[in-house]
Motif scaffolding. Structure first.
Motif, mmCIF file in Angstrom:
data_model
loop_
_atom_site.group_PDB
_atom_site.id
_atom_site.type_symbol
_atom_site.label_atom_id
_atom_site.label_comp_id
_atom_site.label_asym_id
_atom_site.label_seq_id
_atom_site.Cartn_x
_atom_site.Cartn_y
_atom_site.Cartn_z
ATOM 1 N N GLU A 54 24.793 30.059 -26.703
ATOM 2 C CA GLU A 54 25.249 31.352 -27.202
ATOM 3 C C GLU A 54 24.095 32.319 -27.424
ATOM 4 O O GLU A 54 24.227 33.529 -27.207
ATOM 5 N N GLU A 55 22.961 31.804 -27.867
ATOM 6 C CA GLU A 55 21.807 32.672 -28.059
ATOM 7 C C GLU A 55 21.349 33.264 -26.732
ATOM 8 O O GLU A 55 20.951 34.423 -26.656
ATOM 9 N N LEU B 274 23.294 33.902 -24.214
ATOM 10 C CA LEU B 274 24.251 34.958 -23.872
ATOM 11 C C LEU B 274 23.928 36.251 -24.609
ATOM 12 O O LEU B 274 24.016 37.346 -24.039
ATOM 13 N N ARG B 275 23.514 36.133 -25.877
ATOM 14 C CA ARG B 275 23.160 37.331 -26.632
ATOM 15 C C ARG B 275 21.929 38.015 -26.032
ATOM 16 O O ARG B 275 21.858 39.244 -25.980
ATOM 17 N N ARG B 276 21.000 37.210 -25.547
ATOM 18 C CA ARG B 276 19.800 37.791 -24.940
ATOM 19 C C ARG B 276 20.144 38.553 -23.654
ATOM 20 O O ARG B 276 19.526 39.573 -23.346
ATOM 21 N N GLY C 104 22.921 40.178 -23.223
ATOM 22 C CA GLY C 104 23.470 41.438 -23.727
ATOM 23 C C GLY C 104 22.386 42.404 -24.151
ATOM 24 O O GLY C 104 22.436 43.601 -23.835
ATOM 25 N N TYR C 105 21.356 41.892 -24.847
ATOM 26 C CA TYR C 105 20.255 42.757 -25.260
ATOM 27 C C TYR C 105 19.544 43.339 -24.039
ATOM 28 O O TYR C 105 19.179 44.515 -24.021
ATOM 29 N N CYS D 213 21.303 46.236 -22.358
ATOM 30 C CA CYS D 213 21.281 47.484 -23.130
ATOM 31 C C CYS D 213 19.870 47.996 -23.393
ATOM 32 O O CYS D 213 19.696 49.041 -24.021
ATOM 33 N N LYS E 296 28.995 48.248 -26.433
ATOM 34 C CA LYS E 296 29.388 46.865 -26.640
ATOM 35 C C LYS E 296 29.393 46.118 -25.319
ATOM 36 O O LYS E 296 29.884 46.622 -24.313
ATOM 37 N N SER F 13 30.572 42.454 -23.680
ATOM 38 C CA SER F 13 31.336 41.224 -23.871
ATOM 39 C C SER F 13 30.884 40.208 -22.828
ATOM 40 O O SER F 13 31.002 40.452 -21.629
ATOM 41 N N SER G 296 31.018 35.978 -21.871
ATOM 42 C CA SER G 296 31.595 34.673 -22.197
ATOM 43 C C SER G 296 31.635 33.783 -20.964
ATOM 44 O O SER G 296 31.595 34.270 -19.829
ATOM 45 N N GLN H 201 17.265 34.516 -17.943
ATOM 46 C CA GLN H 201 17.563 33.437 -18.882
ATOM 47 C C GLN H 201 17.560 32.066 -18.206
ATOM 48 O O GLN H 201 18.039 31.084 -18.770
#
Length: 237
Positions: free
Chosen positions: A153-154, A156-158, A160-161, A164, A173, A175, A177, A203
């Motif tokens: 999950e971390e 996946l957040r990276r 997203g960062y 953006c 936002k 999304s 998954s 990643q």
């Protein structure tokens, strides 16, 4: 044998209409030369029989938008080549005829990034061109990314960062998954060109395909790679 003359000129004299009206009928696909539909006003006729289909109308031809499933590894094409070189999807519910004029002056919109596949969009409609031009950043786009490797999950957040990172002001936002062991779903506005592949690969995942499924409310649906379809005239993205 008579001297060859442009079809539009011949039709204008034959029907007692203006040259512009003759060209309109030809573009509508209702003019036949020796029984065959001819859509080119400059086509030369001599002593062939020229007819106009019964019920032909002078109503304006509505500008259309079309979408195409750009297959992996395939470059974007001229929409006119789709007319005779690619299958029309059974999902087409536009009711539009198969006219040459519908494939001309089509402007590519919301173009796919290099190496991406999926939903490609063109339009002749000024409203759609404006919407997918100036207002594209307000529309959510959805992608499926086929990958090899594992990510928590971390990670996946990276992603997203990273997507953006170059966007100033309020960050949109994102999304992200897992849809399966090999598929990531990413949906966001203001998609950076080619940025999805780079963010995922950063990643440690191997990216096999980045496929766009949706732009706003318009989806790829169950179209097969290489298929295309017109969108209804009143379509809203």
């Amino acid at each position: 044998m008579t001297e060859p003359v442009r079809l539009s000129k011949f039709l204008s004299h034959q029907q007692g209409i203006s040259r512009r009206e003759a060209e309109h009928l030809i573009a509508c696909g209702v003019v036949r030369v020796a029984g065959e539909i001819v859509e080119a006003p400059f086509f030369k006729v001599t002593d062939e029989v020229v007819t106009v289909d019964e019920g032909a109308s002078m109503e304006p031809i509505e500008p259309l938008s079309l979408v195409w499933y750009q297959a992996p590894g395939e470059e974007q094409v001229d929409p006119l080549t789709l007319r005779d070189g690619a299958p029309r999807s059974a999902l087409d519910n536009s009711g539009a005829d198969w006219l040459k004029v519908h494939f001309l002056s089509q402007q590519p919109l919301a173009e796919l990034g290099e190496g991406e596949s999926g939903l490609a969009v063109w339009s002749q409609n000024r409203g759609v061109i404006r919407k997918l031009g100036a207002d594209l950043d307000q529309l959510e786009q959805e992608y499926i990314v086929e990958v090899e490797g594992e990510l928590d999950e971390e990670g996946l957040r990276r992603i997203g960062y990273a997507l953006c990172a170059d966007i100033r002001g309020r960050k949109p936002k994102v999304s992200i998954s897992w849809q399966s062991d090999i598929r990531l779903r990413i949906a966001m506005k203001r998609v950076p060109p080619g940025g999805i592949r780079a963010a995922v690969e950063a990643q440690g995942l191997k990216v096999n395909e980045v496929r766009r499924l949706r732009v706003g409310a318009i989806t790829l649906g169950r179209m097969a790679p290489g298929e295309w379809r017109f969108l209804p005239v009143d379509v809203r993205f």
